[in-house]
Structures are given as C-alpha cells and as structure tokens.
Design a protein around this motif. Structure first.
Motif, PDB file in Angstrom:
ATOM      1  N   THR A   9     -60.763 -32.632 -15.998  1.00 30.63           N
ATOM      2  CA  THR A   9     -62.101 -33.333 -16.502  1.00 30.63           C
ATOM      3  C   THR A   9     -61.116 -34.198 -18.133  1.00 30.63           C
ATOM      4  O   THR A   9     -60.911 -35.010 -19.375  1.00 30.63           O
ATOM      5  N   PRO A  17     -60.079 -41.171 -16.696  1.00 30.52           N
ATOM      6  CA  PRO A  17     -59.634 -39.531 -16.328  1.00 30.52           C
ATOM      7  C   PRO A  17     -59.139 -39.022 -14.416  1.00 30.52           C
ATOM      8  O   PRO A  17     -60.085 -39.912 -14.053  1.00 30.52           O
ATOM      9  N   TYR A  19     -60.758 -36.923 -12.801  1.00 34.98           N
ATOM     10  CA  TYR A  19     -62.077 -36.942 -12.168  1.00 34.98           C
ATOM     11  C   TYR A  19     -62.172 -37.466 -11.481  1.00 34.98           C
ATOM     12  O   TYR A  19     -64.100 -37.650 -10.455  1.00 34.98           O
TER      13      TYR A  19
END
Length: 201
Positions: A9, A17, A19
């Motif tokens: 994260t 980001p 993710y």
C-alpha cells in the motif's frame, strides 16, 4: 506475510500504488485473505465455547481459503514474474517465498484433522485410536498429493515453498514424543513410527 501485503500500500509504480497496478496480488487473493481472517476469528470463538462440529467446519474453511491464497499468489507471480524481475526484484523474491502462507496453511490443515479426530471420537462415538488412524490416513493422502503437485505438476510455481515438510516434521515428532510407548506401541504409534523412519521422510 502481513507486513509484505501492507507494504504494497506504500510502494508506488510509475502511475499508482503497487497493489493497484499491476495487480500482482489479484483481487481473489485479498478476498480469500479477508475471509480467512474472519473465519479465524469465528473459529476461535466457536472453539472457546466448545462448539466442536461448527469449529471443525470453520477450520476446514480456513485451510481451504489458505489454499486459495497460495493459488492466487502463484497466479499473480506467473502473470507478472518478468515485470517484477525487471523493476522490483525484492518484491519478486517476497512473492516467491510464500513460506509464511505455507506454514500457516500446513498448520491449519493439521489442526483441521486434529479437530476432525475430536469430532469422530466424541460426536461419532469412534474410539480415539480409530479416529486417529482415520486422520493420519487423510494426512498421508494430503502429503502425498502435495508431494506430487510440488514436484511433478506445479513444480515451477511451488519450488520456492520450503516450510511444509518442517512443519509436518515438528508436529509429528511432537506427537511421537508425547504419545509413543516403545514397550507397547499402539497402531497409530507404529503408523507414525513408520512414517518418520521411512527413507522419503
């Protein structure tokens, strides 16, 4: 495992980001992981209140969602291995080393069989010895299936998972130390003794 997942994260790719894009850990991974944590909480509450059959179901679902977490991790690694190798080599090795998940999965698989033995003994009326034999036979089948999968079917994806066998060795050795009577070994003691002394173990 939790530290690495949370670290994604904070890490960023060129656009967003880590993710989010590329989704190295797919949505299925996070959904399975969340369900796993919720099931774990539920199992702890049920086990504490000695609701044995329901706790067995929850524990079996925990083990199942752990298998899903490993599957989705391997899927993400297969899809993005080349990209990770080029831009994020540390993350590639974090993804390859699924040993934290494998340790947890192995532990929950064994714990499910222990819970199953208790259900067979107390709720199904089976003797403790017979219930133990049933669970040990299931464990033998699971270990054999894992051995075939990791060495012949999915070797490329599972070659970095190293902790399954040490967890089993520690657990079975603890069982042998606690329950094996050399003067008068039980059938399950002989079963364990043969498993622990076989050339392949």
């Amino acid at each position: 495992m939790h530290v690495y997942i949370l670290s994604t994260t904070c890490k960023r790719t060129a656009c967003c980001p880590m993710y989010c894009s590329p989704a190295v850990l797919p949505n299925g991974f996070f959904i399975s992981w969340i369900f796993n944590m919720l099931l774990n909480i539920g199992w702890l509450l049920l086990w504490d209140r000695e609701v044995i059959i329901a706790s067995l179901i929850f524990l079996a679902l925990i083990a199942f969602t752990n298998y899903l977490v490993i599957f989705f991790s391997c899927y993400g690694l297969k899809e993005y291995e080349a990209w990770l190798n080029k831009y994020h080599k540390v993350d590639l090795w974090c993804m390859r080393m699924l040993n934290a998940i494998a340790t947890y999965t192995t532990w929950t698989a064994v714990a499910t069989l222990i819970n199953f033995t208790i259900v067979l003994n107390y709720d199904a009326g089976m003797t403790r010895s017979d219930a133990g034999t049933v669970s040990l036979s299931i464990l033998l089948g699971e270990v054999s299936a894992w051995f075939i999968a990791e060495n012949f079917v999915f070797e490329k994806h599972l070659r970095y998972i190293l902790t399954v066998y040490p967890v089993l060795i520690v657990d079975l050795s603890r069982n042998m130390t606690k329950n094996f009577d050399t003067a008068d070994p039980s059938s399950n003691g002989i079963f364990l003794g043969d498993a622990c002394s076989s050339p392949g173990s």
